[in-house]
Motif scaffolding. Sequence first.
Motif, PDB file in Angstrom:
ATOM      1  N   GLY A 346       0.844  -1.188   0.000  1.00  0.00           N
ATOM      2  CA  GLY A 346       0.000   0.000   0.000  1.00  0.00           C
ATOM      3  C   GLY A 346       0.877   1.234   0.000  1.00  0.00           C
ATOM      4  O   GLY A 346       1.960   1.230   0.579  1.00  0.00           O
ATOM      5  N   ILE A 347       0.427   2.279  -0.660  1.00  0.00           N
ATOM      6  CA  ILE A 347       1.191   3.523  -0.707  1.00  0.00           C
ATOM      7  C   ILE A 347       0.437   4.585   0.093  1.00  0.00           C
ATOM      8  O   ILE A 347      -0.740   4.849  -0.150  1.00  0.00           O
ATOM      9  N   TYR A 496     -10.613   0.815   4.643  1.00  0.00           N
ATOM     10  CA  TYR A 496     -11.035  -0.587   4.758  1.00  0.00           C
ATOM     11  C   TYR A 496     -10.404  -1.421   3.641  1.00  0.00           C
ATOM     12  O   TYR A 496      -9.902  -2.525   3.874  1.00  0.00           O
ATOM     13  N   PHE A 497     -10.439  -0.895   2.437  1.00  0.00           N
ATOM     14  CA  PHE A 497      -9.860  -1.552   1.257  1.00  0.00           C
ATOM     15  C   PHE A 497      -8.372  -1.821   1.483  1.00  0.00           C
ATOM     16  O   PHE A 497      -7.874  -2.920   1.222  1.00  0.00           O
ATOM     17  N   MET A 498      -7.663  -0.822   1.969  1.00  0.00           N
ATOM     18  CA  MET A 498      -6.220  -0.949   2.228  1.00  0.00           C
ATOM     19  C   MET A 498      -5.956  -1.974   3.338  1.00  0.00           C
ATOM     20  O   MET A 498      -5.080  -2.838   3.211  1.00  0.00           O
ATOM     21  N   GLU A 503      -0.055  -5.814   2.950  1.00  0.00           N
ATOM     22  CA  GLU A 503       0.728  -6.433   4.018  1.00  0.00           C
ATOM     23  C   GLU A 503       1.831  -5.511   4.530  1.00  0.00           C
ATOM     24  O   GLU A 503       2.270  -5.636   5.668  1.00  0.00           O
ATOM     25  N   HIS A 504       2.309  -4.613   3.676  1.00  0.00           N
ATOM     26  CA  HIS A 504       3.240  -3.576   4.145  1.00  0.00           C
ATOM     27  C   HIS A 504       3.045  -2.329   3.291  1.00  0.00           C
ATOM     28  O   HIS A 504       2.350  -2.362   2.268  1.00  0.00           O
ATOM     29  N   SER A 505       3.641  -1.218   3.725  1.00  0.00           N
ATOM     30  CA  SER A 505       3.324   0.074   3.115  1.00  0.00           C
ATOM     31  C   SER A 505       4.584   0.860   2.776  1.00  0.00           C
ATOM     32  O   SER A 505       5.552   0.866   3.544  1.00  0.00           O
ATOM     33  N   ASN A 520      -0.459  -2.685   7.643  1.00  0.00           N
ATOM     34  CA  ASN A 520      -1.458  -2.023   6.817  1.00  0.00           C
ATOM     35  C   ASN A 520      -1.687  -0.590   7.296  1.00  0.00           C
ATOM     36  O   ASN A 520      -0.960  -0.084   8.159  1.00  0.00           O
ATOM     37  N   TYR A 521      -2.729   0.058   6.775  1.00  0.00           N
ATOM     38  CA  TYR A 521      -2.925   1.468   7.083  1.00  0.00           C
ATOM     39  C   TYR A 521      -3.249   1.698   8.560  1.00  0.00           C
ATOM     40  O   TYR A 521      -2.692   2.606   9.193  1.00  0.00           O
TER      41      TYR A 521
END
Length: 628
Positions: A346-347, A496-498, A503-505, A520-521
């Motif tokens: 995730g960014i 929620y989607f993120m 698994e990592h950001s 996650n977020y």
Amino acid sequence: MNYLSVESIGKSYNEKLLFENLTFGLSAGQKAALVGVNGCGKSTLLKIVAGAEKADSGVVAFRKGVKVAYLAQNPEFDDELTVMQTVFADDNDMLRAIRDYEMALKRVENGEDAHEALQKAMEKVDSLNAWDYETQVKQILGRLGIQMFEQKIGSLSGGQRKRVAIAKALIEKPDFLILDEPTNHLDLATIEWLESYLADSQMSLLLVTHDRYFLERVTTEIFEMHQGKIFTYQGSYSQFLEQKAERHEQEAAEVDKAKNLMRKELDWIRRQPKARGTKAKYRIEAFEDLKEKASKDLSEQQVQLSVKTTRLGGNILELKDVSKSYDGQYYVKDFTYLFKKKDRVGIIGKNGVGKSTFLNMITGALAPDAGEVNKGLNTVFGYYTQEENTFKEDQRVIEIVKEVAEVIDMADGSKLTAGQLLTLFKFPPETQYGFVGKLSGGERRRLQLLRVLMQNPNFLILDEPTNDLDLVTLNILEDFLFNFGGCLIIVSHDRYFMDRLIEHSFVFEGDGVISDFPGNYTDYREAEKEKAKLEAQRKEEEKKKAEPKAKSNRGGDQKRKLSYKEQREYEALETEIDELETRKAELVDLMNGGGSHEELAAWAKEVQEIEEALEVKTDRWLELAEYV
């Protein structure tokens, strides 16, 4: 107190019935959300309620004196106006006074002889007691990241325009606020602030959003639009899901019962002699009603995602010391990372820190200033961009799909034609051969997603994929991505989607710095809160250490004692604080136990007033306590 009454309204477009005979209402303090599949008419209904569009039938009425504000999904402003002119363009004495004061102050700061205008503006603000209002306005603008007041609207990005629109709606201090996708184009920190602001406010709300955390924390009622009708559910989004499941079970049982009865009645009707005129007319009419009930469609509009993906090789994607800057400002600096199989990243970062620049370098659309981007031979990107594809309005839907392929391989080994695939994605034949110009925003996004998946990618990059997608489609997309065997990069403001998928950001901290956070977020936000808490504790400890030194420098002054009046005030404050805390606890218990909308609104308002009083009295008590 009832604020809004909607009675038997209906609307059709191009012979397509969106809804009919919709009836509902909202009272003071109620916060309701509209949910439903793309194309069911949610945005149209909001426009009708806001007065931006007319219904074909029915009546929409607000209580006399109720002030209404409307945030459109794509706000339209005069491009030649400045941000300040746009935000303060409202028929409101306080806003006009603040605007005149700010403009006069700016003229004086620029060296103009406007002191007389400034004095008059200050007197006007004084007469309206608007100084506190000005502080609230500046707080809203600041939290929404609006600083460049003199910038013209025409030069703003879509996200900046949305912030200006939200600021304008909130600054108007409406009694009733209508919001269409308020979280689109906002960064996560701003969404969290807006969520908290609306949840704590006394305004009535009617909104459309796909952000499930937002729905859960803000709304107290859900209106579901389904097959031209509206169903009402009390409670939060999670309670809505529970109640909806119960309704579906009950309806399914009723339909099964109706089908069994219909078989018996059909057998009875068939056995009656055609010539007999004494056939029970009421029973035949009842049969027709039974037939309608038995044929009720209980299906939900869903998207089945099961396209084939290309097999990943040993080398997937490697970034070595990658950097990119514009006008001396770094957006990516010395970043290195080796992607592994089934990487799910995730960014996270504010708008404008370089997220899109980073994605464009990964896909090869943009060359780095320094470093290397090495893509594996078998790596096939599927890039779902934030900007909507520029489909031609007069192009047919099926032609857009055929531009990619006439036939596509599915995950189970079968093949589907372009038309069959569109049907699978809930584009019926009449829509397939219709023009793109007739599609809703969500249908266009779904078509864009279909084109990306048709390329059989094994490395998916999704830049804001949740914008304009309905909740049903989002759930199916999440299920597909959860089982996706390739690499995945997601940029999304949907928390929620993120949380469910990454698994990592990669955290974009600014000035080109990108850190890899293991979680996650929500994990990241909790870590940031803990970090801020520890930093506050550190500063407090440093302050305490510095206090004895400051006191020792006052020549050994003796500690001041409270006067008789201050001692009485100190003792009274202890009693008042205890009484306020007790009353607050009573109110919270009352609210948890339920009540009418009027009672809930009154209790919530009293809790807010108590919290404000507690803050003032506690600060004064702590001040006096130093000398006890």
